[in-house]
Write an enzyme that holds these catalytic residues in place. Structure first.
Site, mmCIF file in Angstrom:
data_model
loop_
_atom_site.group_PDB
_atom_site.id
_atom_site.type_symbol
_atom_site.label_atom_id
_atom_site.label_comp_id
_atom_site.label_asym_id
_atom_site.label_seq_id
_atom_site.Cartn_x
_atom_site.Cartn_y
_atom_site.Cartn_z
ATOM 1 N N THR A 110 28.569 -27.839 4.792
ATOM 2 C CA THR A 110 29.512 -28.921 4.545
ATOM 3 C C THR A 110 30.555 -28.468 3.541
ATOM 4 O O THR A 110 30.221 -27.936 2.483
ATOM 5 C CB THR A 110 28.850 -30.221 4.027
ATOM 6 O OG1 THR A 110 29.865 -31.154 3.674
ATOM 7 C CG2 THR A 110 27.957 -29.988 2.830
ATOM 8 N N MET A 111 31.804 -28.655 3.913
ATOM 9 C CA MET A 111 32.883 -28.294 2.997
ATOM 10 C C MET A 111 32.915 -29.219 1.794
ATOM 11 O O MET A 111 33.514 -28.900 0.772
ATOM 12 C CB MET A 111 34.228 -28.351 3.717
ATOM 13 C CG MET A 111 34.520 -29.652 4.425
ATOM 14 S SD MET A 111 36.277 -30.044 4.448
ATOM 15 C CE MET A 111 36.561 -30.399 2.742
ATOM 16 N N ASP A 112 32.227 -30.358 1.875
ATOM 17 C CA ASP A 112 32.199 -31.314 0.762
ATOM 18 C C ASP A 112 31.300 -30.860 -0.384
ATOM 19 O O ASP A 112 31.345 -31.434 -1.473
ATOM 20 C CB ASP A 112 31.725 -32.690 1.248
ATOM 21 C CG ASP A 112 32.728 -33.351 2.177
ATOM 22 O OD1 ASP A 112 33.942 -33.156 1.958
ATOM 23 O OD2 ASP A 112 32.305 -34.039 3.121
ATOM 24 N N GLY A 153 37.176 -35.010 0.682
ATOM 25 C CA GLY A 153 36.162 -35.319 -0.321
ATOM 26 C C GLY A 153 36.052 -36.814 -0.461
ATOM 27 O O GLY A 153 36.756 -37.432 -1.255
ATOM 28 N N GLU A 204 40.680 -37.475 -1.264
ATOM 29 C CA GLU A 204 40.930 -38.602 -0.371
ATOM 30 C C GLU A 204 40.080 -39.823 -0.739
ATOM 31 O O GLU A 204 40.425 -40.949 -0.393
ATOM 32 C CB GLU A 204 40.604 -38.204 1.073
ATOM 33 C CG GLU A 204 39.126 -37.884 1.296
ATOM 34 C CD GLU A 204 38.795 -37.507 2.732
ATOM 35 O OE1 GLU A 204 39.659 -37.731 3.617
ATOM 36 O OE2 GLU A 204 37.687 -37.009 2.961
ATOM 37 N N TYR A 256 42.667 -30.938 8.344
ATOM 38 C CA TYR A 256 42.039 -29.898 9.152
ATOM 39 C C TYR A 256 42.472 -28.493 8.744
ATOM 40 O O TYR A 256 41.738 -27.528 8.944
ATOM 41 C CB TYR A 256 42.370 -30.101 10.633
ATOM 42 C CG TYR A 256 41.540 -31.146 11.343
ATOM 43 C CD1 TYR A 256 40.872 -32.135 10.628
ATOM 44 C CD2 TYR A 256 41.432 -31.153 12.723
ATOM 45 C CE1 TYR A 256 40.117 -33.096 11.275
ATOM 46 C CE2 TYR A 256 40.675 -32.105 13.392
ATOM 47 C CZ TYR A 256 40.023 -33.085 12.664
ATOM 48 O OH TYR A 256 39.276 -34.025 13.302
ATOM 49 N N LEU A 257 43.688 -28.365 8.212
ATOM 50 C CA LEU A 257 44.180 -27.038 7.852
ATOM 51 C C LEU A 257 43.271 -26.358 6.839
ATOM 52 O O LEU A 257 43.044 -25.148 6.915
ATOM 53 C CB LEU A 257 45.602 -27.140 7.288
ATOM 54 C CG LEU A 257 46.679 -27.623 8.253
ATOM 55 C CD1 LEU A 257 48.010 -27.721 7.535
ATOM 56 C CD2 LEU A 257 46.786 -26.681 9.455
ATOM 57 N N MET A 258 42.729 -27.135 5.905
ATOM 58 C CA MET A 258 41.925 -26.531 4.851
ATOM 59 C C MET A 258 40.557 -26.094 5.357
ATOM 60 O O MET A 258 40.027 -25.074 4.933
ATOM 61 C CB MET A 258 41.801 -27.482 3.651
ATOM 62 C CG MET A 258 40.981 -28.719 3.873
ATOM 63 S SD MET A 258 41.144 -29.907 2.512
ATOM 64 C CE MET A 258 40.844 -28.879 1.096
ATOM 65 N N ARG A 259 39.980 -26.830 6.273
ATOM 66 C CA ARG A 259 38.648 -26.459 6.745
ATOM 67 C C ARG A 259 38.703 -25.440 7.886
ATOM 68 O O ARG A 259 37.689 -24.846 8.238
ATOM 69 C CB ARG A 259 37.873 -27.698 7.158
ATOM 70 C CG ARG A 259 38.259 -28.314 8.485
ATOM 71 C CD ARG A 259 37.465 -29.580 8.731
ATOM 72 N NE ARG A 259 37.510 -29.983 10.123
ATOM 73 C CZ ARG A 259 37.132 -31.181 10.558
ATOM 74 N NH1 ARG A 259 36.697 -32.089 9.696
ATOM 75 N NH2 ARG A 259 37.178 -31.477 11.832
#
Length: 420
Positions: A142-144, A191, A247, A297-300
């Protein structure tokens, strides 16, 4: 131990390195051919298991699987599809066991976040009761960065690197134009409940006055007047102000500032854009010209700027899941254990799924500055190793080259279908 096939699925929002975990699973499984047969992947995640839409990864070459290590997104497809409790949706869990049984699947590797850990746990428990034991291993993703009992979550380090690099570069841009143009720049990052990604942006500021000037976390209640005063102070002192905003920023009543009024498949609030909300506030109250960007989406998906640490860890947890399964373990999540900060050393561990499922790891208050607008030295010590190192994909004609799999379907064995 009798030889069984394995099922692998990707779940939830994908990351720049989730396919590295897939590569780890498939490559390790091929090395354990004495106990693991074929690895079937779910097309579109767990939905592929429910609908018996399986992909035979044995049809993919060793080179294609190796290329997954530098390929972003979910190579086999992912899904935001939450299986509820056993009493509410027992038929869904029974369907999974039915499909696993039909394809002689004895290993279940689920690559996702907290909801996926819960599903993994329930399958492990129900399969025992139904007399068809499944060795269920959860692979963290998870990117979170909000999974408990692991130093970090694969997927986060690369997003953290993207955030820190992006706000540093945007800050240079703003500084060069602020005299006669834009005074405020806002970078909105993912986030929802935890501010780990916003915190990572703080790594770009290594000295007083460097970008970003302000960080906004879900863990700190938003105070409009205090925020605007800080923005104005930065503009006066530095000529401009850069902000990284999660966010999921909330007000004192616990309400999302950017609540769009909808929910997703997991029951999560759909957020309508923190950056434009803040920009409008700044323009209305302070009158400053602004620009903002919503990384989204660009960051992930930004595999071109992935963290080497993140890639290594994502691959390692995938391999470890297979090693644990081959050793007879089940009902666990593979974890990352921090051995030291400087130099950063880590190892692989495990955590019981009962302690992982549906638990969110928030930013500790000691990682957030006293005024609530930045990170502390403790946060820096934690975050810095996670963005370390570069792992560029191969390029051709100026563009990154990513794996494109054949994704050969496995022949269905069940006559009935299942509606999702």
């Amino acid at each position: 131990m009798s030889k069984k096939n394995a099922f692998y699925a990707q779940s939830g929002g994908v990351t720049a390195v989730i396919n590295a975990s897939a590569a780890g699973v498939i490559e390790a499984a091929r090395e354990h051919g004495d106990v693991i047969g074929k690895v079937y992947a779910g097309r579109d995640g767990i939905v592929g298991a429910l609908t018996e839409d399986l992909i035979d990864t044995s049809e993919e070459s060793a080179g294609a699987i190796a290329a997954l290590r530098h390929t972003p997104s979910g190579a086999f497809g992912s899904a935001r599809y939450k299986l509820k409790g056993l009493e509410e949706s027992r038929a869904q869990y029974e369907r999974l066991i039915e499909v696993f049984k039909a394809h002689d699947i004895g290993y279940f590797f689920y690559n996702g976040g907290g909801d996926s850990a819960d599903t993994c746990l329930k399958i492990s428990q129900l399969s025992e009761k139904m007399g068809y034991p499944i060795q269920a291993i959860h692979i963290p993703k998870t990117m979170d960065n909000d999974l408990p009992h692991t130093d970090c979550s694969p997927g986060f380090g690369s997003v953290a690197k993207y955030t820190a690099v992006s706000i540093r570069e945007a800050g240079f841009d703003l500084a060069s134009m602020c005299k006669t143009s834009t005074k405020v720049f806002i970078l909105e990052v993912m986030g929802r409940h935890a501010g780990w990604t916003a915190a990572a942006g703080g790594l770009a500021a290594e000295a007083e006055g460097q970008d970003p000037h302000i960080l906004l976390f879900p863990e700190i209640a938003f105070d409009e007047d205090k925020f605007l005063a800080r923005v104005e102070d930065c503009v006066k002192r530095y000529g401009y102000c850069t902000i990284v905003a999660s966010e999921g920023v909330r007000n004192a009543d616990g309400e999302f500032l950017s609540d769009a009024g909808n929910t997703d498949a997991f029951g999560h609030k759909q957020l309508g854009g923190m950056a434009p909300t803040l920009a409008e506030l700044i323009q209305t109250r302070l009158g400053h010209k602004y620009h903002y960007a919503i990384a989204d989406y660009l960051m992930r998906a930004a595999r071109h700027i992935a963290s080497q640490t993140d890639v290594d860890q994502a691959y390692a947890v995938g391999r470890a899941a297979v090693e644990y399964a081959a050793a007879g373990k089940s009902g666990i999540m593979v974890s990352i254990v921090r051995e030291s900060d400087e130099p950063y050393q880590w190892s692989i561990g495990e955590a019981p799924l009962e302690e992982v499922a549906n638990v969110e790891k928030m930013m500790p208050r000691e990682f957030i500055s006293e005024d609530g607008f930045h990170i502390t030295d403790a946060a820096r010590r934690y975050l810095k190793p996670l963005i370390a190192g570069e792992s560029y994909p191969p390029y051709a004609d100026g563009l990154p080259q990513y794996a494109r799999l054949k994704k050969v379907a496995v022949k269905k064995k069940l006559k009935d279908t299942f509606e999702i």
